[in-house]
Design an enzyme around this catalytic site. Structure first.
Site, PDB file in Angstrom:
ATOM      1  N   GLU A 176       0.828  -1.221   0.000  1.00 29.34           N
ATOM      2  CA  GLU A 176       0.000   0.000   0.000  1.00 29.34           C
ATOM      3  C   GLU A 176       0.855   1.261   0.000  1.00 29.34           C
ATOM      4  O   GLU A 176       0.686   2.159   0.824  1.00 29.34           O
ATOM      5  CB  GLU A 176      -0.956  -0.005   1.198  1.00 29.34           C
ATOM      6  CG  GLU A 176      -1.983  -1.121   1.128  1.00 29.34           C
ATOM      7  CD  GLU A 176      -3.089  -1.004   2.173  1.00 29.34           C
ATOM      8  OE1 GLU A 176      -2.868  -0.382   3.219  1.00 29.34           O
ATOM      9  OE2 GLU A 176      -4.184  -1.545   1.937  1.00 29.34           O
ATOM     10  N   GLU A 375      -5.810  -8.307  -0.911  1.00 35.49           N
ATOM     11  CA  GLU A 375      -6.498  -8.045   0.361  1.00 35.49           C
ATOM     12  C   GLU A 375      -7.928  -7.669   0.053  1.00 35.49           C
ATOM     13  O   GLU A 375      -8.185  -6.895  -0.873  1.00 35.49           O
ATOM     14  CB  GLU A 375      -5.882  -6.880   1.149  1.00 35.49           C
ATOM     15  CG  GLU A 375      -4.528  -7.151   1.739  1.00 35.49           C
ATOM     16  CD  GLU A 375      -3.997  -6.000   2.590  1.00 35.49           C
ATOM     17  OE1 GLU A 375      -4.805  -5.236   3.153  1.00 35.49           O
ATOM     18  OE2 GLU A 375      -2.764  -5.882   2.686  1.00 35.49           O
TER      19      GLU A 375
HETATM   20  P1  P53 Z   1      -7.007  -2.480   9.485  1.00 32.87           P
HETATM   21  C1  P53 Z   1      -6.229   1.876   5.533  1.00 32.87           C
HETATM   22  C2  P53 Z   1      -7.081   1.748   4.443  1.00 32.87           C
HETATM   23  C3  P53 Z   1      -7.085   0.571   3.720  1.00 32.87           C
HETATM   24  C4  P53 Z   1      -6.229  -0.454   4.077  1.00 32.87           C
HETATM   25  O1  P53 Z   1      -6.774  -2.552   7.912  1.00 32.87           O
HETATM   26  C5  P53 Z   1      -5.372  -0.315   5.129  1.00 32.87           C
HETATM   27  C6  P53 Z   1      -5.353   0.857   5.860  1.00 32.87           C
HETATM   28  C7  P53 Z   1      -4.448   1.004   7.028  1.00 32.87           C
HETATM   29  O2  P53 Z   1      -5.149   0.819   8.201  1.00 32.87           O
HETATM   30  O3  P53 Z   1      -4.462  -1.247   5.470  1.00 32.87           O
HETATM   31  C8  P53 Z   1      -4.455  -2.549   4.907  1.00 32.87           C
HETATM   32  O4  P53 Z   1      -6.117  -3.506  10.089  1.00 32.87           O
HETATM   33  C9  P53 Z   1      -3.117  -3.149   5.250  1.00 32.87           C
HETATM   34  C10 P53 Z   1      -3.175  -4.193   6.320  1.00 32.87           C
HETATM   35  C11 P53 Z   1      -4.339  -3.902   7.242  1.00 32.87           C
HETATM   36  C12 P53 Z   1      -5.616  -4.041   6.440  1.00 32.87           C
HETATM   37  O5  P53 Z   1      -5.611  -3.182   5.317  1.00 32.87           O
HETATM   38  O6  P53 Z   1      -6.644  -1.093   9.859  1.00 32.87           O
HETATM   39  O7  P53 Z   1      -2.387  -3.621   4.150  1.00 32.87           O
HETATM   40  O8  P53 Z   1      -1.925  -4.245   6.970  1.00 32.87           O
HETATM   41  O9  P53 Z   1      -4.383  -4.708   8.376  1.00 32.87           O
HETATM   42  C13 P53 Z   1      -6.874  -3.771   7.239  1.00 32.87           C
HETATM   43  O10 P53 Z   1      -8.454  -2.804   9.693  1.00 32.87           O
END
Ligand code: P53
Length: 477
Positions: A176, A375
């Site tokens: 990201e 993801e």
């Molecule tokens: P969490 C922000 C927006 C979209 C994805 O996020 C993001 C974030 C950062 O918070 O992160 C990604 O755990 C990232 C992972 C993360 C996952 O999305 O904040 O690649 O490390 O855990 C989910 O709910």
């Protein structure tokens, strides 16, 4: 007949710092994730000046995957995964980041993990840098604002490419990388780039510099990786949050265009090797004094990525300000408005399955590269029933709705899609909030936000549902 390719990569995604724990095991150094405290829903994680006594650092233990990976891999195999996306913690390999020689105990850990996966027919898919750079590089060099960090990253990448060249085929450089388009808060600049902005400094200019060095480092890694093993597939990794105009007002439409440019130029540089014209002009007009050399531009040209990996959780909506400047400069923290046509999660993330189809088409139109959804998922609070089971139908319906749109993008729109790895398919520490209670998993892990729990694993309803989805190659949702 399945609409998806026969060799479709069905996996699950995690990141080293969010599940491994063992933060000092085997000579591991302190990473940026190790100095971030637990936040809560709506409460930001704090970044401490080194590891301080008495603070709660949830990544120090994670879900203890470092010690429990063998039995976890058995569960992954039972789920039917044919790939597993994780990252290599840079601090296990180069604890401080600037050493001449790598740390053998760290290298050995990933050898053992990859062997365990491969023995079960599960291919590792590896992110080189996922929010976990050595904290030493922050303290001594100022993180990615410093050109020297390029070489440290290249050393790390070269070491792991050489070591695992026969075990890993699919790689991504920076997780990201575009989160830092939101440069006004401390989170993204720190997790992406190990950058803390000093008072009086222009955060936006610092972000453009750090991101440029990362793009150069990424391109160098792509070149070196292909020399080490021409079969390597090395991708970008972009946080895809499509930005829609709030209305058909042309000002809103152009605002959305500028917002998409501001969030996704990172993909353009990595995919095409060129900076987009609008950005060069914008940086010039803003008077930013950036170190972007002709030699860097050559490097970008000769290290283009093989595919676009991306995360997808939500879409957002933007509107033009009353007194919008001519630049239509996008400011993520102030330009977004709630899109009333879609529901939101408990954490305020707008749930928009069709946005995934939109994103897949958009990437394909722009870059003509294969895509890999690395993801996707639904962070939610899970409640155990009287028998200790979790009936997470809300998670199943989120995933089903997104997979349906993903299939339409392939079958109707002709998008070339390599695979799908839902995020946090085993519960882990949230990146954004540091919570355990924001769960994405199909496998439950018994641990709460204060760090209490047995760490025991158990299967949620979504485990059996996804197992069947994989077994039918996505036919039966
Ligand atoms: P969490 C922000 C927006 C979209 C994805 O996020 C993001 C974030 C950062 O918070 O992160 C990604 O755990 C990232 C992972 C993360 C996952 O999305 O904040 O690649 O490390 O855990 C989910 O709910």
């Amino acid at each position: 007949m399945s609409q998806l390719r026969k060799d479709f990569l069905w996996g699950g995604a995690v990141a080293a710092h969010q599940l491994e724990g063992g933060w000092q095991a085997g000579g591991k150094g302190v990473s940026v994730a190790d100095v971030m405290t637990a936040g809560a829903n709506g409460v930001e994680r704090r970044i401490t000046d080194g590891v301080k006594p008495g603070e709660n650092y949830p990544n120090h233990e994670g879900i203890d995957f470092y010690h429990q990976y063998k039995s976890d891999v058995d569960l992954f195999a039972e789920l039917g995964l044919n790939c597993f996306r994780t990252s290599i913690a840079w601090t296990r390999i180069y604890p401080n980041g600037d050493e001449a020689e790598p740390n053998e105990a760290g290298l050995k850990f990933y050898d053992d993990l990859f062997d365990a996966l491969l023995a079960k027919g599960i291919q590792p898919v590896i992110t080189l840098s996922h929010f976990e750079m050595p904290y030493h590089l922050v303290k001594e060099y100022g993180g990615w604002r410093n050109r020297k960090v390029i070489q440290f990253f290249v050393n790390f990448a070269t070491t792991v490419f050489e070591r695992y060249k026969d075990k890993v085929k699919y790689w991504m450089t920076f997780n990201e990388i575009n989160n830092q388009a939101e440069y006004s808060g401390s989170f993204a600049l720190f997790t992406n780039s190990g950058v803390k902005v000093a008072p009086g400094e222009n955060a936006e200019a610092v972000m453009y510099q750090a991101a440029h060095y990362e793009c150069v480092a990424s391109a160098l890694a792509v070149q070196i990786g292909h020399q080490i093993n021409p079969d390597f597939q090395i991708g970008a990794m972009i946080a895809m949050v499509p930005l829609y105009p709030a209305s058909p007002d042309p000002r809103d439409v152009f605002k959305a265009e500028r917002a998409m440019q501001a969030r996704y130029w990172f993909a353009e540089v990595q995919a095409t090797g060129y900076y987009p014209a609008w950005l060069t002009k914008y940086q010039e007009n803003a008077g930013f004094d950036l170190d972007i050399t002709l030699e860097d531009r050559d490097v970008l040209q000769s290290g283009k990525v093989d595919y676009i990996g991306f995360s997808y959780y939500m879409s957002n909506t933007v509107h033009a300000k009353k007194n919008e400047p001519d630049s239509f400069k996008y400011e993520e923290s102030v330009d977004q408005v709630r899109n009333e046509t879609v529901p939101i999660s408990e954490w305020g993330w707008q749930i928009d399955p069709m946005g995934l189809r939109y994103a897949m088409n958009w990437f394909t139109d722009c870059f003509r590269l294969r895509l890999f959804i690395v993801e996707n998922g639904f962070g939610a609070v899970d409640k155990l029933d009287a028998n200790g089971h979790i009936h997470d139908d809300y998670r199943i319906s989120y995933l089903r709705d997104h997979i349906e749109q993903m299939k339409l993008a392939v079958a109707v729109d002709g998008v070339d899609l390599m695979g799908y790895t839902p995020w946090g398919f085993i519960d882990l520490v949230s990146a954004g909030t540091g919570q355990m209670s924001k769960r994405y998993g199909m496998i439950y892990v018994d641990k709460d936000d204060d760090g209490n729990g047995t760490l025991a694993r158990s299967k949620k309803d979504s485990f059996y549902w996804f197992q069947h989805v994989i077994a039918t190659n996505g036919e039966d949702l």
